[in-house]
Design a protein around this motif. Structure first.
Motif, mmCIF file in Angstrom:
data_model
loop_
_atom_site.group_PDB
_atom_site.id
_atom_site.type_symbol
_atom_site.label_atom_id
_atom_site.label_comp_id
_atom_site.label_asym_id
_atom_site.label_seq_id
_atom_site.Cartn_x
_atom_site.Cartn_y
_atom_site.Cartn_z
ATOM 1 N N UNK A 124 56.087 48.512 36.564
ATOM 2 C CA UNK A 124 54.971 48.720 37.481
ATOM 3 C C UNK A 124 54.511 47.389 38.076
ATOM 4 N N UNK A 125 54.373 46.386 37.200
ATOM 5 C CA UNK A 125 53.906 45.079 37.661
ATOM 6 C C UNK A 125 54.915 44.435 38.605
ATOM 7 N N UNK A 126 56.201 44.580 38.279
ATOM 8 C CA UNK A 126 57.245 44.029 39.135
ATOM 9 C C UNK A 126 57.229 44.695 40.508
ATOM 10 N N UNK A 127 57.052 46.019 40.535
ATOM 11 C CA UNK A 127 56.954 46.728 41.816
ATOM 12 C C UNK A 127 55.768 46.206 42.630
ATOM 13 N N UNK A 177 42.137 29.458 34.565
ATOM 14 C CA UNK A 177 40.745 29.865 34.340
ATOM 15 C C UNK A 177 40.479 31.321 34.684
ATOM 16 N N UNK A 178 41.332 31.942 35.516
ATOM 17 C CA UNK A 178 41.112 33.348 35.833
ATOM 18 C C UNK A 178 42.387 34.138 35.571
ATOM 19 N N UNK A 179 42.234 35.433 35.351
ATOM 20 C CA UNK A 179 43.371 36.319 35.142
ATOM 21 C C UNK A 179 44.278 36.304 36.367
ATOM 22 N N UNK A 180 45.586 36.272 36.122
ATOM 23 C CA UNK A 180 46.540 36.151 37.225
ATOM 24 C C UNK A 180 46.429 37.320 38.192
ATOM 25 N N UNK A 181 46.317 38.540 37.677
ATOM 26 C CA UNK A 181 46.199 39.688 38.569
ATOM 27 C C UNK A 181 44.957 39.604 39.441
ATOM 28 N N UNK A 198 44.928 39.475 43.507
ATOM 29 C CA UNK A 198 44.116 40.393 44.314
ATOM 30 C C UNK A 198 43.330 39.622 45.371
ATOM 31 N N UNK A 199 42.740 38.514 44.974
ATOM 32 C CA UNK A 199 41.937 37.714 45.899
ATOM 33 C C UNK A 199 42.788 37.125 47.020
ATOM 34 N N UNK A 200 43.944 36.554 46.674
ATOM 35 C CA UNK A 200 44.756 35.900 47.711
ATOM 36 C C UNK A 200 45.407 36.928 48.640
ATOM 37 N N UNK A 201 45.839 38.083 48.108
ATOM 38 C CA UNK A 201 46.396 39.122 48.971
ATOM 39 C C UNK A 201 45.324 39.683 49.913
ATOM 40 N N UNK A 240 44.674 48.528 41.004
ATOM 41 C CA UNK A 240 44.935 49.672 40.127
ATOM 42 C C UNK A 240 45.591 49.225 38.823
ATOM 43 N N UNK A 241 46.538 48.297 38.930
ATOM 44 C CA UNK A 241 47.166 47.768 37.719
ATOM 45 C C UNK A 241 46.161 47.006 36.859
#
Length: 415
Positions: free
Chosen positions: A22-25, A83-87, A91-94, A213-214
């Motif tokens: 799911x994460x790879x997709x 310092x922050x979660x990668x996901x 989300x912020x950069x996308x 969602x992930x």
């Protein structure tokens, strides 16, 4: 009891593997959006020149802004994700990529356009090394085919963008839009380009939504592993490849047998299509062929295509298409194969990788400045920079390869 433990462990392993897929997709969808957004300016450079009533050398300064901003984003990503979660960061950069893309056709001044391009590039620079390291962390020893697929989705994005703009462009050549009666044409083009820029923004927004969602339902906790090197190595090749994507359309409208803007956009699309097909081939080829041999084939194709464009660009428009398509195949798997090769030797590359990312971004900025100043009158300058960049890549890879062999031999002596 033992059967229950085994069954529980199996369910846990299956769940973790599903989360990996799911994460790879989601990463691949982000790559597709990133590929679309980061290559929007090349196909519309001539239009932007007319919109802001400037010349090619001035409007092409946006590519220097992009190179510098991209470097800032890439270098800051390693610090931010401590310092922050990668996901959450993705989300912020996308989201930033989506908003910047949608805003582009609505900007009325050149300075606002440059600022928006800087924001877009910082977000792209922050996203690209992150997604590469993320895939390596997820799949570890299995990562090489997934890296190739990763680059395929980015290439697919670069294919879609010029197709979108080719559809919405009027069939005018260069300066035909600049006369006193063309304001209505420019305004109409301005309105029509809202659609492709909005589509690009929506794609990036959907990628951000997938990550949301992930993040809520299947949050991925990254493994702590020292992969900062790959962040840096990923930028090795960007200077030459990015400059080609940025200026190929302008090159096609500046040679003696010049193409229309819509034809130039389709030419860039053909180049990107070859780029995409080459990466599909690379996914399967990486299972059978060593990455250094794939790199050798890429370099031969780049040299061949550059020679075709240098010799025949002012003689035959058909050869411009041939050279551009071959160049797309040549570029297709360079970075993925390089990363697949370096994946086995990460421990050697801290110093080399740091030098590469800085020099690579500086070279991209310098190339953009040189090409932007001369391509309108001397389009061959793009091919000269490609040749020079290829030579630099060959020398850099040979140095890295020799260092790795020496290190391997040194380790074998002491073991």
């Amino acid at each position: 009891m033992s059967v229950e433990v085994i069954s529980s462990d199996y369910r846990l392993e299956s769940k973790n593997r599903r989360v990996k897929y799911y994460t790879t997709f989601a990463i691949y969808l982000g790559n597709f959006g990133f590929g679309c957004a980061f290559n929007t300016y090349g196909p519309v450079l001539e239009y932007l020149r007319n919109k802001y009533d400037t010349d090619i050398s001035s409007i092409s300064l946006v590519f220097n802004v992009i190179a510098i901003s991209y470097l800032i984003g890439g270098l800051s990503s390693g610090f931010i994700y401590r310092f922050i979660n990668r996901q959450l960061g993705v989300i912020l950069v996308l989201s930033g990529i989506a908003i910047s893309s949608i805003l582009t056709p609505h900007l009325d001044t050149l300075y606002a356009f440059f600022i928006n391009a800087a924001v877009l590039s910082v977000c792209c620079g922050c996203y690209e090394p992150t997604q590469l390291v993320w895939v390596i962390q997820i799949w570890e020893e299995e990562a090489h085919p997934f890296i190739q697929a990763q680059h395929f989705f980015h290439a697919f994005g670069t294919l879609v963008t010029p197709l979108l703009f080719g559809i919405y462009f009027s069939n005018n050549i260069g300066s035909d839009l600049t006369d006193s009666s063309s304001n209505a044409v420019i305004d109409a083009t301005d309105r029509s380009l809202i659609v492709p820029f909005t589509i690009v923004g929506i794609i990036a927004g959907l990628a951000a939504l997938t990550q949301v969602l992930l993040f809520i339902f299947a949050r991925y906790e990254s493994v702590k592993k020292n992969l900062d090197v790959t962040d840096k190595v990923k930028s090795t090749y960007q200077g030459m490849e990015i400059c080609t994507m940025q200026f190929l359309s302008t090159f096609a409208t500046s040679v003696e047998h010049k193409l229309s803007e819509s034809q130039a956009a389709y030419l860039l699309s053909a180049h990107s299509g070859a780029h995409t097909v080459g990466r599909v081939i690379g996914i399967f080829g990486s299972l059978k062929v060593r990455p250094q041999f794939i790199l050798l084939g890429n370099i031969c194709l780049i040299i061949c295509s550059s020679a075709i464009l240098m010799v025949f660009a002012n003689i035959s428009s058909e050869m411009v298409w041939v050279g551009s398509i071959i160049l797309g195949f040549g570029f297709s798997t360079v970075m993925a194969s390089f990363c697949g090769f370096m994946e086995r030797h990460l421990m050697f590359t801290n110093l080399v990788g740091t030098v590469i990312i800085v020099s690579g971004s500086i070279v991209a900025s310098i190339f953009s400045l040189i090409i932007g100043n001369y391509i309108e009158h001397y389009p061959i300058v793009m091919n000269v920079t490609i040749m020079f960049g290829t030579l630099c890549c060959i020398v850099s890879f040979l140095i890295i390869y020799v260092l790795i062999i020496r290190k391997t031999n040194s380790n074998s002596i002491y073991t």
